[in-house]
Motif scaffolding. Sequence first.
Motif, PDB file in Angstrom:
ATOM      1  N   ASP A  41       5.144 -34.880  16.766  1.00  0.00           N
ATOM      2  CA  ASP A  41       5.927 -33.649  16.521  1.00  0.00           C
ATOM      3  C   ASP A  41       4.879 -32.569  16.850  1.00  0.00           C
ATOM      4  O   ASP A  41       3.532 -32.640  16.988  1.00  0.00           O
ATOM      5  CB  ASP A  41       6.503 -33.400  15.307  1.00  0.00           C
ATOM      6  CG  ASP A  41       7.511 -32.513  14.877  1.00  0.00           C
ATOM      7  OD1 ASP A  41       7.847 -32.003  15.885  1.00  0.00           O
ATOM      8  OD2 ASP A  41       7.771 -32.110  13.814  1.00  0.00           O
ATOM      9  N   LYS A  42       5.776 -31.348  17.406  1.00  0.00           N
ATOM     10  CA  LYS A  42       4.790 -30.140  17.788  1.00  0.00           C
ATOM     11  C   LYS A  42       5.682 -28.889  17.412  1.00  0.00           C
ATOM     12  O   LYS A  42       6.793 -28.884  17.209  1.00  0.00           O
ATOM     13  CB  LYS A  42       4.480 -30.493  19.235  1.00  0.00           C
ATOM     14  CG  LYS A  42       5.410 -30.085  20.354  1.00  0.00           C
ATOM     15  CD  LYS A  42       5.005 -30.000  21.629  1.00  0.00           C
ATOM     16  CE  LYS A  42       6.039 -30.006  22.622  1.00  0.00           C
ATOM     17  NZ  LYS A  42       5.815 -29.733  24.168  1.00  0.00           N
ATOM     18  N   ALA A  43       4.868 -27.779  17.218  1.00  0.00           N
ATOM     19  CA  ALA A  43       5.414 -26.426  16.845  1.00  0.00           C
ATOM     20  C   ALA A  43       4.662 -25.381  17.663  1.00  0.00           C
ATOM     21  O   ALA A  43       3.433 -25.608  17.806  1.00  0.00           O
ATOM     22  CB  ALA A  43       5.406 -26.407  15.344  1.00  0.00           C
ATOM     23  N   ARG A  44       5.330 -24.512  18.171  1.00  0.00           N
ATOM     24  CA  ARG A  44       4.801 -23.501  18.586  1.00  0.00           C
ATOM     25  C   ARG A  44       4.225 -22.277  17.655  1.00  0.00           C
ATOM     26  O   ARG A  44       4.810 -22.107  16.776  1.00  0.00           O
ATOM     27  CB  ARG A  44       6.015 -22.751  19.629  1.00  0.00           C
ATOM     28  CG  ARG A  44       5.380 -21.150  20.200  1.00  0.00           C
ATOM     29  CD  ARG A  44       6.641 -20.822  21.181  1.00  0.00           C
ATOM     30  NE  ARG A  44       6.088 -19.411  21.588  1.00  0.00           N
ATOM     31  CZ  ARG A  44       5.484 -18.989  22.754  1.00  0.00           C
ATOM     32  NH1 ARG A  44       4.889 -20.030  23.232  1.00  0.00           N
ATOM     33  NH2 ARG A  44       5.171 -17.850  23.068  1.00  0.00           N
ATOM     34  N   ILE A  45       2.947 -21.647  18.054  1.00  0.00           N
ATOM     35  CA  ILE A  45       2.513 -20.630  17.211  1.00  0.00           C
ATOM     36  C   ILE A  45       2.731 -19.271  17.763  1.00  0.00           C
ATOM     37  O   ILE A  45       2.537 -19.106  19.177  1.00  0.00           O
ATOM     38  CB  ILE A  45       1.064 -20.884  16.950  1.00  0.00           C
ATOM     39  CG1 ILE A  45       0.654 -22.137  16.279  1.00  0.00           C
ATOM     40  CG2 ILE A  45       0.326 -19.626  16.279  1.00  0.00           C
ATOM     41  CD1 ILE A  45      -0.880 -22.377  16.171  1.00  0.00           C
ATOM     42  N   GLU A  46       3.758 -18.564  17.158  1.00  0.00           N
ATOM     43  CA  GLU A  46       3.915 -17.247  17.971  1.00  0.00           C
ATOM     44  C   GLU A  46       2.867 -16.345  18.207  1.00  0.00           C
ATOM     45  O   GLU A  46       1.930 -16.231  17.441  1.00  0.00           O
ATOM     46  CB  GLU A  46       4.991 -16.484  16.777  1.00  0.00           C
ATOM     47  CG  GLU A  46       6.259 -17.182  16.599  1.00  0.00           C
ATOM     48  CD  GLU A  46       7.220 -17.299  18.165  1.00  0.00           C
ATOM     49  OE1 GLU A  46       6.942 -16.445  18.960  1.00  0.00           O
ATOM     50  OE2 GLU A  46       7.865 -18.208  18.168  1.00  0.00           O
ATOM     51  N   PRO A  47       2.713 -16.006  19.477  1.00  0.00           N
ATOM     52  CA  PRO A  47       1.482 -14.869  19.760  1.00  0.00           C
ATOM     53  C   PRO A  47       1.444 -13.878  18.925  1.00  0.00           C
ATOM     54  O   PRO A  47       0.188 -13.445  18.693  1.00  0.00           O
ATOM     55  CB  PRO A  47       1.999 -14.604  21.208  1.00  0.00           C
ATOM     56  CG  PRO A  47       2.903 -15.495  21.602  1.00  0.00           C
ATOM     57  CD  PRO A  47       3.720 -16.236  20.597  1.00  0.00           C
ATOM     58  N   ARG A  48       2.293 -13.438  18.392  1.00  0.00           N
ATOM     59  CA  ARG A  48       2.446 -11.980  17.453  1.00  0.00           C
ATOM     60  C   ARG A  48       1.371 -12.360  16.521  1.00  0.00           C
ATOM     61  O   ARG A  48       0.741 -11.408  15.645  1.00  0.00           O
ATOM     62  CB  ARG A  48       3.666 -11.650  17.073  1.00  0.00           C
ATOM     63  CG  ARG A  48       4.637 -12.643  16.377  1.00  0.00           C
ATOM     64  CD  ARG A  48       5.710 -12.085  15.862  1.00  0.00           C
ATOM     65  NE  ARG A  48       6.571 -13.065  14.858  1.00  0.00           N
ATOM     66  CZ  ARG A  48       6.232 -13.029  13.474  1.00  0.00           C
ATOM     67  NH1 ARG A  48       5.167 -12.399  13.088  1.00  0.00           N
ATOM     68  NH2 ARG A  48       6.823 -14.080  12.964  1.00  0.00           N
ATOM     69  N   ILE A  49       1.156 -13.561  15.855  1.00  0.00           N
ATOM     70  CA  ILE A  49       0.550 -13.909  14.599  1.00  0.00           C
ATOM     71  C   ILE A  49      -0.741 -14.237  14.872  1.00  0.00           C
ATOM     72  O   ILE A  49      -1.781 -14.264  13.980  1.00  0.00           O
ATOM     73  CB  ILE A  49       1.178 -14.990  13.740  1.00  0.00           C
ATOM     74  CG1 ILE A  49       1.156 -16.442  14.253  1.00  0.00           C
ATOM     75  CG2 ILE A  49       2.584 -14.698  13.422  1.00  0.00           C
ATOM     76  CD1 ILE A  49       1.454 -17.553  13.441  1.00  0.00           C
ATOM     77  N   ASN A  50      -1.215 -14.348  16.232  1.00  0.00           N
ATOM     78  CA  ASN A  50      -2.681 -14.790  16.295  1.00  0.00           C
ATOM     79  C   ASN A  50      -3.541 -13.647  16.069  1.00  0.00           C
ATOM     80  O   ASN A  50      -4.703 -14.141  15.914  1.00  0.00           O
ATOM     81  CB  ASN A  50      -2.585 -15.245  17.879  1.00  0.00           C
ATOM     82  CG  ASN A  50      -2.247 -16.818  18.025  1.00  0.00           C
ATOM     83  OD1 ASN A  50      -2.398 -17.559  16.967  1.00  0.00           O
ATOM     84  ND2 ASN A  50      -1.656 -17.156  19.164  1.00  0.00           N
ATOM     85  N   GLY A  51      -3.047 -12.349  16.157  1.00  0.00           N
ATOM     86  CA  GLY A  51      -4.155 -11.448  15.753  1.00  0.00           C
ATOM     87  C   GLY A  51      -4.360 -11.340  14.196  1.00  0.00           C
ATOM     88  O   GLY A  51      -5.372 -10.429  13.899  1.00  0.00           O
ATOM     89  N   ASP A  52      -3.566 -11.726  13.431  1.00  0.00           N
ATOM     90  CA  ASP A  52      -3.757 -11.642  11.901  1.00  0.00           C
ATOM     91  C   ASP A  52      -4.160 -13.101  11.705  1.00  0.00           C
ATOM     92  O   ASP A  52      -3.243 -13.820  11.399  1.00  0.00           O
ATOM     93  CB  ASP A  52      -2.496 -11.210  11.460  1.00  0.00           C
ATOM     94  CG  ASP A  52      -2.715 -11.120   9.975  1.00  0.00           C
ATOM     95  OD1 ASP A  52      -3.495 -11.723   9.264  1.00  0.00           O
ATOM     96  OD2 ASP A  52      -2.110 -10.223   9.288  1.00  0.00           O
ATOM     97  N   MET A  53      -5.530 -13.378  11.299  1.00  0.00           N
ATOM     98  CA  MET A  53      -6.128 -14.758  10.756  1.00  0.00           C
ATOM     99  C   MET A  53      -5.287 -15.284   9.645  1.00  0.00           C
ATOM    100  O   MET A  53      -5.198 -16.428   9.639  1.00  0.00           O
ATOM    101  CB  MET A  53      -7.370 -14.651  10.550  1.00  0.00           C
ATOM    102  CG  MET A  53      -8.294 -14.474  12.265  1.00  0.00           C
ATOM    103  SD  MET A  53      -7.655 -15.060  13.501  1.00  0.00           S
ATOM    104  CE  MET A  53      -8.016 -16.895  13.035  1.00  0.00           C
TER     105      MET A  53
END
Length: 416
Positions: A41-53
């Motif tokens: 299985d795989k899931a995408r990590i939304e780019p908008r949350i990558n700035g908030d660890m």
Amino acid sequence: MINWKMKTRGQRPIGLDIGHNSIKMIQLAINGGRISVIAADKARIEPRINGDMEERRSFIVAKIRQMLAEGSFRGKKVISALPNDRLKITSLRLAEAKSDKIGQALRKEAAQRFGLDPDRDAINYVLVGDVRQGDEVKSELILFAADNDSVKSHIELLEEAGLRPVGIDTVPCALFRSFERSLQRQEDRERTAVFIDVGSRFTTVVFGRGREISFVKQVSIGGESFDKEIAAKLGVSIDEAEMLRGKLRMERTANAERGLWGSGQTSTGQEGLADQKDDKADLETLDASTRQVMVDAISAVAEQLAREVSLCFRYYTVAFRGKRVERAVFSGGQAYEKILLNVLKRQLAVEIEVAQPLRGFDMMNLNFGNDKRGLLCEWAVAVGLGLKGWNGDAEQPEEPLAAPAAGRQADSYERN
């Protein structure tokens, strides 16, 4: 890396690849040399949350829990890789390869080059072999290191997600392992191949001869670099640039497929695309000027990456005289970028191929969702993690890293 007790036959621990913009989980079973995929299985990590660890961490934990609950994964044992930005890698040469001399050299290098504490942080190596430096013959090593806090944080994330870590690996070792099983023939063992995983933020380059790693390099160029260049040239956001690049890729694929449909054929590794012919025909196409700006932007970044990879080739051929690279195998989510592959093929002047890390696996009744591209080259690292600890028909190269603090937790994992 850290390697705790695990069975070497039958059901394998889950291989978990947590990248910058996606999470991939795969579980394999090995019986009599036959490899089957139990679940994936795989899931995408939304780019908008990558700035908030904190938000990113919470999202990853929740998504892993969801994948475990909804998927067919068996058990909670997992092998994962440290993030590329937490791993330190360098090559060094020693006049002697005695264990005490190696230990002293590694501790000194880790402290001076990376500012790490040898008594606290994770440090290990792969012994590559002898190289000639002027009139001297020295032993070349690849040093892998990571600060202890990063290792502990990664383990804690896995435990918070409900998993039980039985191994922590590095992306370069996992990448090589995913292809190592195919290097069985004598002629393969005498040839040098380079495995290149182009991810979202980093490109991992691993040279291997036979079943041994010879050289490793991480380059801070990846899919985000393409999107940033497109965004700058078109005056759009990074998210819009990513969307436009996806549209360009689909447009080119659809055009290529239409040419093949006319002759009643479909391309290798593109099974299922014919079923989407009508959908792709209805896609809004890019205007010619936008398309050209994008092609130029992608080509410019591809040229930068090609130069970096070319430097790796040059180092390898000088350090290991007489050992010529004969092919380059590309994996990762960006390996589908045709413009990149064309630039690399022209610059590197070697045989180029896109990886098929699941080729030969039994994937009966397995659904990879909407991924119809067939090659599944982005799964290479996850597959390598899922194979960790399985020796196959030959011994594996030494796998780095043993973290002192994390290693102290191994006893509890072994008893469970």
